[in-house]
Design an enzyme around this catalytic site. Sequence first.
Site, PDB file in Angstrom:
ATOM      1  N   CYS A 132      -4.620  10.461  -2.032  1.00 45.95           N
ATOM      2  CA  CYS A 132      -3.700   9.608  -1.276  1.00 45.95           C
ATOM      3  C   CYS A 132      -2.435   9.257  -2.054  1.00 45.95           C
ATOM      4  CB  CYS A 132      -4.391   8.361  -0.768  1.00 45.95           C
ATOM      5  SG  CYS A 132      -5.269   7.464  -2.006  1.00 45.95           S
ATOM      6  N   ARG A 181      -9.024   3.627  11.137  1.00 47.45           N
ATOM      7  CA  ARG A 181      -7.558   3.792  11.122  1.00 47.45           C
ATOM      8  C   ARG A 181      -7.065   4.853  12.117  1.00 47.45           C
ATOM      9  NH1 ARG A 181      -5.797   1.831   6.055  1.00 47.45           N
ATOM     10  NH2 ARG A 181      -7.122   0.041   5.591  1.00 47.45           N
ATOM     11  N   HIS A 220     -11.659   6.657   4.754  1.00 45.63           N
ATOM     12  CA  HIS A 220     -11.077   7.812   5.429  1.00 45.63           C
ATOM     13  C   HIS A 220     -12.017   9.013   5.318  1.00 45.63           C
ATOM     14  CE1 HIS A 220      -7.002   5.816   4.485  1.00 45.63           C
ATOM     15  NE2 HIS A 220      -7.006   5.967   5.789  1.00 45.63           N
ATOM     16  N   GLU A 271       0.031   9.606   1.055  1.00 47.93           N
ATOM     17  CA  GLU A 271      -0.641  10.639   1.848  1.00 47.93           C
ATOM     18  C   GLU A 271      -0.908  10.183   3.285  1.00 47.93           C
ATOM     19  OE1 GLU A 271      -4.339  13.499   1.038  1.00 47.93           O
ATOM     20  OE2 GLU A 271      -4.925  11.423   1.293  1.00 47.93           O
ATOM     21  N   ASP A 272      -1.062   8.870   3.483  1.00 45.14           N
ATOM     22  CA  ASP A 272      -1.436   8.392   4.808  1.00 45.14           C
ATOM     23  C   ASP A 272      -0.310   8.462   5.831  1.00 45.14           C
ATOM     24  OD1 ASP A 272      -4.118   7.837   4.221  1.00 45.14           O
ATOM     25  OD2 ASP A 272      -3.514   6.025   3.152  1.00 45.14           O
ATOM     26  N   ARG A 320       0.852  -1.354   7.345  1.00 48.25           N
ATOM     27  CA  ARG A 320       1.318  -0.105   6.750  1.00 48.25           C
ATOM     28  C   ARG A 320       2.293   0.661   7.659  1.00 48.25           C
ATOM     29  NH1 ARG A 320      -2.760   3.405   3.529  1.00 48.25           N
ATOM     30  NH2 ARG A 320      -0.695   4.028   2.784  1.00 48.25           N
ATOM     31  N   ASP A 361       0.818  -1.225   0.000  1.00 44.88           N
ATOM     32  CA  ASP A 361       0.000   0.000   0.000  1.00 44.88           C
ATOM     33  C   ASP A 361       0.852   1.277   0.000  1.00 44.88           C
ATOM     34  OD1 ASP A 361      -2.791  -0.740  -0.037  1.00 44.88           O
ATOM     35  OD2 ASP A 361      -2.506  -1.622   1.947  1.00 44.88           O
TER      36      ASP A 361
HETATM   37  C1  CIR Z   1      -5.511   1.069   2.551  1.00 45.09           C
HETATM   38  O1  CIR Z   1      -6.521   0.378   2.778  1.00 45.09           O
HETATM   39  O2  CIR Z   1      -4.833   1.539   3.465  1.00 45.09           O
HETATM   40  C2  CIR Z   1      -5.099   1.307   1.130  1.00 45.09           C
HETATM   41  N1  CIR Z   1      -5.416   0.168   0.332  1.00 45.09           N
HETATM   42  C3  CIR Z   1      -5.810   2.538   0.579  1.00 45.09           C
HETATM   43  C4  CIR Z   1      -5.420   3.789   1.268  1.00 45.09           C
HETATM   44  C5  CIR Z   1      -6.055   4.980   0.666  1.00 45.09           C
HETATM   45  N2  CIR Z   1      -5.633   6.156   1.312  1.00 45.09           N
HETATM   46  C6  CIR Z   1      -6.318   7.280   1.322  1.00 45.09           C
HETATM   47  O3  CIR Z   1      -7.406   7.337   0.799  1.00 45.09           O
HETATM   48  N3  CIR Z   1      -5.776   8.304   1.956  1.00 45.09           N
END
Ligand code: CIR
Length: 259
Positions: A254, A134, A167, A68-69, A88, A63
């Site tokens: 993201c 999260r 999110h 961005e996360d 992650r 991932d």
């Molecule tokens: C996740 O589930 O963490 C990733 N597959 C997708 C994250 C998407 N992030 C976001 O929208 N900020």
Amino acid sequence: MSFRFTRAIVRPPSSNFADGLTSAALGTPDFALALEQHAQYCDALERVGLELERLPEDPAHPDATFVEDTAILSVRCNVLTRPGASSRAGEVKAIRAALASLDIKPTTIESPGTLDGGDICEAGEHFFIGISQRTNWEGAAQLAAFLTKAGYTSSCIDIRAIPGILHLKSGIASLGDERIVAIDSLAGHLARRNHELVRVPPGEEYAANCVRVNDHVLMAAGFPGMQHTLEQLCYDLIVLDMSEFQKMDGGLSCLSLRF
Ligand code: CIR
């Protein structure tokens, strides 16, 4: 202003991108197409004036393309997150190194706090913080304290009972100028604040995750109602195909850390 940027960090998907987390039942992403869509996304960021810091792909973290996360970057406050999904957690290390090389010295979210950047929506001097699967209350409180110290305000929106969004920014986006895009189920949570709401047409919820960058708005392809709404508001649109990232629960925002 929160949409004026000069740089962005990006990272292409790795070949095992399909092993990442997802709740979307949209099928397995096509890796070659994902790479092409990512390349077009990067071209768009460069076209609107951003210098890109391109990190190498990271197969240890499928991932990791969703950079961005891993951080909150703003003019007066930079924070490394502590992602809520254990798979992650290791993504943050490379972002810490990238920021250090750019002379950015972030603070960090610490245990037991968890926080994903996708839950943080900067809207001028105010930050909305999503409480989600999260991002927990401890993580939100730590970020709120950093923001207060930096002179920003913040408020929390609990999205855990809202169906269909991972999110907070899966359902809202700040366009700058006190204007916020919102899906219907989140609009009520924003009504008390002094923002003009731009409603996402029902059935086009994925398009809520658009991104204002300098004089343009980047939005996902395939959402004519939302595209019409943004055109009526006179934004210069760049429409990008995001299908392979949508399959992995990822939106436009993201795929980059803009600052
Ligand atoms: C996740 O589930 O963490 C990733 N597959 C997708 C994250 C998407 N992030 C976001 O929208 N900020």
